[in-house]
Design a protein around this motif. Structure first.
Motif, PDB file in Angstrom:
ATOM      1  N   ALA A   1       0.880  -1.217   0.042  1.00  0.00           N
ATOM      2  CA  ALA A   1      -0.006  -0.111  -0.006  1.00  0.00           C
ATOM      3  C   ALA A   1       0.811   1.240   0.121  1.00  0.00           C
ATOM      4  O   ALA A   1       0.721   2.266  -0.655  1.00  0.00           O
ATOM      5  CB  ALA A   1      -0.728   0.028   1.258  1.00  0.00           C
ATOM      6  N   TRP A   2       1.852   1.207   0.676  1.00  0.00           N
ATOM      7  CA  TRP A   2       2.938   2.334   0.690  1.00  0.00           C
ATOM      8  C   TRP A   2       3.550   2.560  -0.610  1.00  0.00           C
ATOM      9  O   TRP A   2       3.764   3.702  -1.034  1.00  0.00           O
ATOM     10  CB  TRP A   2       3.921   2.266   1.746  1.00  0.00           C
ATOM     11  CG  TRP A   2       3.517   2.690   3.309  1.00  0.00           C
ATOM     12  CD1 TRP A   2       3.303   1.798   4.466  1.00  0.00           C
ATOM     13  CD2 TRP A   2       2.843   3.848   3.776  1.00  0.00           C
ATOM     14  NE1 TRP A   2       2.824   2.449   5.324  1.00  0.00           N
ATOM     15  CE2 TRP A   2       2.680   3.712   5.258  1.00  0.00           C
ATOM     16  CE3 TRP A   2       2.902   5.064   3.044  1.00  0.00           C
ATOM     17  CZ2 TRP A   2       2.160   4.730   5.705  1.00  0.00           C
ATOM     18  CZ3 TRP A   2       2.422   6.254   4.020  1.00  0.00           C
ATOM     19  CH2 TRP A   2       2.054   6.083   4.967  1.00  0.00           C
ATOM     20  N   LEU A   3       3.752   1.398  -1.353  1.00  0.00           N
ATOM     21  CA  LEU A   3       4.499   1.428  -2.623  1.00  0.00           C
ATOM     22  C   LEU A   3       3.536   2.386  -3.431  1.00  0.00           C
ATOM     23  O   LEU A   3       3.897   3.081  -4.226  1.00  0.00           O
ATOM     24  CB  LEU A   3       4.835   0.068  -2.950  1.00  0.00           C
ATOM     25  CG  LEU A   3       5.483  -0.046  -4.421  1.00  0.00           C
ATOM     26  CD1 LEU A   3       6.814  -0.976  -4.230  1.00  0.00           C
ATOM     27  CD2 LEU A   3       4.751  -0.361  -5.550  1.00  0.00           C
ATOM     28  N   PHE A   4       2.259   1.847  -3.319  1.00  0.00           N
ATOM     29  CA  PHE A   4       1.375   2.458  -4.380  1.00  0.00           C
ATOM     30  C   PHE A   4       1.385   4.068  -3.952  1.00  0.00           C
ATOM     31  O   PHE A   4       1.293   4.871  -4.981  1.00  0.00           O
ATOM     32  CB  PHE A   4      -0.370   2.167  -3.977  1.00  0.00           C
ATOM     33  CG  PHE A   4      -0.684   0.913  -4.542  1.00  0.00           C
ATOM     34  CD1 PHE A   4      -1.286   1.038  -6.024  1.00  0.00           C
ATOM     35  CD2 PHE A   4      -0.662  -0.289  -4.078  1.00  0.00           C
ATOM     36  CE1 PHE A   4      -1.919   0.084  -6.433  1.00  0.00           C
ATOM     37  CE2 PHE A   4      -1.063  -1.290  -4.759  1.00  0.00           C
ATOM     38  CZ  PHE A   4      -1.813  -1.266  -6.124  1.00  0.00           C
ATOM     39  N   HIS A   5       1.204   4.409  -2.791  1.00  0.00           N
ATOM     40  CA  HIS A   5       1.447   5.771  -2.496  1.00  0.00           C
ATOM     41  C   HIS A   5       2.650   6.447  -3.007  1.00  0.00           C
ATOM     42  O   HIS A   5       2.563   7.548  -3.516  1.00  0.00           O
ATOM     43  CB  HIS A   5       1.470   6.083  -1.024  1.00  0.00           C
ATOM     44  CG  HIS A   5       1.636   7.346  -0.472  1.00  0.00           C
ATOM     45  ND1 HIS A   5       0.775   8.401  -0.784  1.00  0.00           N
ATOM     46  CD2 HIS A   5       2.597   7.943   0.480  1.00  0.00           C
ATOM     47  CE1 HIS A   5       1.247   9.745  -0.199  1.00  0.00           C
ATOM     48  NE2 HIS A   5       2.245   9.258   0.652  1.00  0.00           N
TER      49      HIS A   5
ATOM     50  N   THR B   1       2.559   7.313  -6.671  1.00  0.00           N
ATOM     51  CA  THR B   1       1.770   8.400  -7.070  1.00  0.00           C
ATOM     52  C   THR B   1       2.349   9.759  -6.981  1.00  0.00           C
ATOM     53  O   THR B   1       2.102  10.761  -7.693  1.00  0.00           O
ATOM     54  CB  THR B   1       0.405   8.473  -6.471  1.00  0.00           C
ATOM     55  OG1 THR B   1       0.584   8.639  -5.026  1.00  0.00           O
ATOM     56  CG2 THR B   1      -0.332   7.124  -6.586  1.00  0.00           C
ATOM     57  N   ARG B   2       3.454   9.714  -6.015  1.00  0.00           N
ATOM     58  CA  ARG B   2       4.105  11.033  -5.544  1.00  0.00           C
ATOM     59  C   ARG B   2       5.352  11.112  -6.492  1.00  0.00           C
ATOM     60  O   ARG B   2       5.988  12.310  -6.535  1.00  0.00           O
ATOM     61  CB  ARG B   2       4.516  10.865  -4.187  1.00  0.00           C
ATOM     62  CG  ARG B   2       3.291  10.798  -3.259  1.00  0.00           C
ATOM     63  CD  ARG B   2       3.692  10.394  -1.860  1.00  0.00           C
ATOM     64  NE  ARG B   2       4.329  11.740  -1.305  1.00  0.00           N
ATOM     65  CZ  ARG B   2       5.543  11.703  -0.417  1.00  0.00           C
ATOM     66  NH1 ARG B   2       5.913  10.499  -0.233  1.00  0.00           N
ATOM     67  NH2 ARG B   2       5.935  12.950  -0.057  1.00  0.00           N
ATOM     68  N   ARG B   3       5.952  10.334  -7.190  1.00  0.00           N
ATOM     69  CA  ARG B   3       7.283  10.224  -7.780  1.00  0.00           C
ATOM     70  C   ARG B   3       7.330   9.929  -9.148  1.00  0.00           C
ATOM     71  O   ARG B   3       7.661   8.748  -9.709  1.00  0.00           O
ATOM     72  CB  ARG B   3       8.223   9.219  -6.983  1.00  0.00           C
ATOM     73  CG  ARG B   3       8.142   9.740  -5.547  1.00  0.00           C
ATOM     74  CD  ARG B   3       9.256   8.688  -4.622  1.00  0.00           C
ATOM     75  NE  ARG B   3       8.766   9.093  -3.298  1.00  0.00           N
ATOM     76  CZ  ARG B   3       9.340  10.216  -2.508  1.00  0.00           C
ATOM     77  NH1 ARG B   3       9.987  11.013  -3.319  1.00  0.00           N
ATOM     78  NH2 ARG B   3       8.999  10.263  -1.370  1.00  0.00           N
TER      79      ARG B   3
END
Length: 424
Positions: free
Chosen positions: A249-253, A256-258
Motif C-alpha cells: 500500500a505504501w508502494l502505491f502511495h 503516485t508521488r514520484r
C-alpha cells in the motif's frame, strides 16, 4: 567482569496521562523526544525499556529464544511458550525457510510475476479503492506457489481474514474490557481454523513436487507431524498478507508521488523477458528493487516491536533484569542521521551501490536474528515486481481528498489513501 543490574535507567518510570496522550497522538515524535532527553536506552513506563542503537538492538535480537522471548499466546492465556515449544517451532521454521531462500525465489520469479499481474489486472477498474483492501491478497497469491503445490480460491481470503483478526487482537484487544477481548480472540481463533480447513483440503491432495521446484512449505515440512505442518503453513500464509500488504500500500502511495522514479522503473520493465523464472531480481530489476527497499526503509510496516527478557540481558553498559519488555523502532532507526545519509530523502539510488547504505544492523524491515522473517527475499521480490508492473502496465493515481498520513498501528499503514488504477 559482570555488569551490575540496571534498575534505575533514565526516562519515565511511570507513564502519565499526558505521556499516554503524547504517545497516542504521535508515537515516533514522543519516542524521539525521550531519546533526545535520555539517550539511546531509557524507560518509557513500568517494565518498559526502549533501545535506539542498532548494535544494541542486534544484541537483543540475537538473544531471542535464549534470554528473551518473541511471542506469547495472545489467543489463549498469554503465557510465553515453553522451551520445548520454542525448539519445536524453530525447527519447523528452519524447514519451512528452505522454500523461500533466494535461489528458490529466483527460480520461480515468473510465478511471482504472474500472480502479481493477475491481481493488479483485477484491481484495475478505474474505481477508487483503499490499497489495504487489495494489497494483502496480492501478497498471498504471490506466496502461494512457495507454500503449497495446489490452489483453492478460498485460501487467499481466509489467510487475510486470519491475519486481520489476529492483528486486531494485538492492536485493539489487549487493553479492551474482558468481554471484548474474548470476542476478538474467538473471532481470530475461528478465522485461523477456517484457514486451516482450507489449506488442509489442498495439502491432503498430496500433490507431487512441482517440476524444477524442490520445495514448497508443504513439501519441506513433510517430516513433521500433520498438525505441526498445518500450523506452519497457516502461520506462513497469514504472515504473508496484511503486514507485507501494508508495504505494498505504501508502494502505491510512493508511485503516485514520484513520476521521475516511476518513469525509470517503467523503462527498466520494458527490458524484462516474457518469463522471469530463473531471473535474478538484482539483475533484471535493480532500480525497482531499490525502490522496494526504500519503501521498506521509509515505511516499515512493523514500525515498532520488541522482546521480553526471561533472564538478565546485557545490552552495552546496561544489565537488564528479567520481566522487562525491551522495544525498538525500525521506523526511527531508518530515519536516524547517525546511521544513514540523508535519511529524510526518498532515494532508491542509495541501494544501487556495492555496499550497504547504512550502519551495520540499522535496516530492519524484516527483523533480524533467529526470528528474522523467513520470506525476506520473497517480500522484496513481490514489491519490486509490483512496482515494475504498476509502472509499465497501469496508470496509478491518488484519488483521496485528504492528506495521506501514517497510522502507527499493527501494522503501520497509510491513512486516507485512495488509489485509482487503470490499464496503461
Amino acid at each position: 567482569m559482570t555488569v551490575p543490574m540496571t534498575l534505575d535507567l533514565p526516562g519515565a518510570q511511570e507513564m502519565s496521562a499526558g505521556d499516554a496522550h503524547a504517545f497516542a497522538s504521535d508515537p515516533p515524535a514522543y519516542l524521539r523526544r525521550l531519546q533526545d532527553l535520555h539517550g539511546d536506552v531509557f524507560r518509557n513506563g513500568p517494565g518498559q525499556v526502549y533501545v535506539g542503537r542498532p548494535e544494541l538492538v542486534q544484541l537483543l535480537l540475537a538473544r531471542t529464544n535464549r534470554d528473551t522471548s518473541a511471542e506469547m499466546d495472545v489467543l489463549g492465556d498469554m503465557r510465553a511458550p515453553t522451551r520445548n515449544q520454542v525448539e519445536g517451532w524453530m525447527r519447523a521454521r528452519r524447514l519451512a525457510s528452505t522454500a523461500f531462500r533466494e535461489p528458490a525465489v529466483t527460480a520461480h520469479l515468473g510465478a511471482v510475476d504472474r500472480a502479481v499481474r493477475a491481481q493488479l489486472r483485477a484491481a484495475s477498474s478505474g474505481t477508487p479503492f483503499d490499497p489495504m483492501d487489495v494489497a494483502p491478497e496480492v501478497f498471498v497469491h504471490a506466496a502461494l506457489p512457495f507454500c503449497m503445490p495446489g490452489t483453492d480460491p478460498a485460501v487467499a481470503p481466509a489467510a487475510v481474514d486470519a491475519a486481520r483478526t489476529f492483528l486486531d487482537v494485538i492492536e485493539n484487544g489487549m487493553g479492551a474490557p474482558p468481554a471484548q477481548q474474548r470476542e476478538r480472540q474467538e473471532a481470530a481463533r475461528s478465522a485461523k481454523q477456517a484457514l486451516r480447513d482450507a489449506t488442509d483440503a489442498v495439502s491432503a491432495q498430496d500433490a507431487p513436487l512441482v517440476p524444477g521446484c524442490p520445495h514448497t512449505v508443504v513439501h519441506a515440512t513433510q517430516e513433521l507431524q500433520p498438525g505441526v505442518r498445518s500450523h506452519v503453513l497457516t502461520t506462513v500464509l497469514s504472515a504473508a498478507s496484511v503486514v507485507p500488504g501494508a508495504a505494498l500500500a505504501w508502494l502505491f502511495h510512493e508511485l503516485t508521488r514520484r513520476p521521475t522514479e516511476t518513469a525509470r522503473i517503467r523503462d527498466e520493465a520494458r527490458s524484462l523477458p516474457d518469463d522471469l523464472d530463473g531471473c535474478a531480481l538484482a539483475e533484471v530489476l535493480p532500480y525497482a528493487q531499490g525502490f522496494a527497499k526504500e519503501v521498506l526503509r521509509f515505511h516499515p510496516p512493523t514500525w515498532m516491536t520488541g522482546r521480553a527478557t526471561g533472564d538478565p540481558v546485557d545490552l552495552g553498559t546496561h544489565r537488564l533484569p528479567p520481566r522487562q519488555f525491551v522495544s525498538f523502532s525500525p521506523y526511527l532507526l531508518h530515519r536516524d542521521a547517525r546511521w544513514w545519509d540523508e535519511p529524510e530523502r526518498f532515494l532508491p539510488e542509495r541501494w544501487l551501490g556495492s555496499h550497504p547504505p547504512h550502519a551495520p544492523h540499522a535496516y530492519l524491515p524484516f527483523g533480524s536474528g533467529t526470528r528474522v522473517c523467513i520470506a525476506t527475499h520473497l517480500g522484496v521480490a513481490v514489491l519490486a515486481v509490483a512496482a515494475a508492473r504498476l509502472a509499465s502496465d497501469h496508470v496509478v493515481e491518488a484519488a483521496g481528498p485528504l492528506p495521506v498520513t501514517s497510522r502507527f498501528g499493527v501494522p503501520m499503514r497509510p491513512e486516507n489513501l485512495r488509489i485509482v488504477l487503470r490499464d496503461a
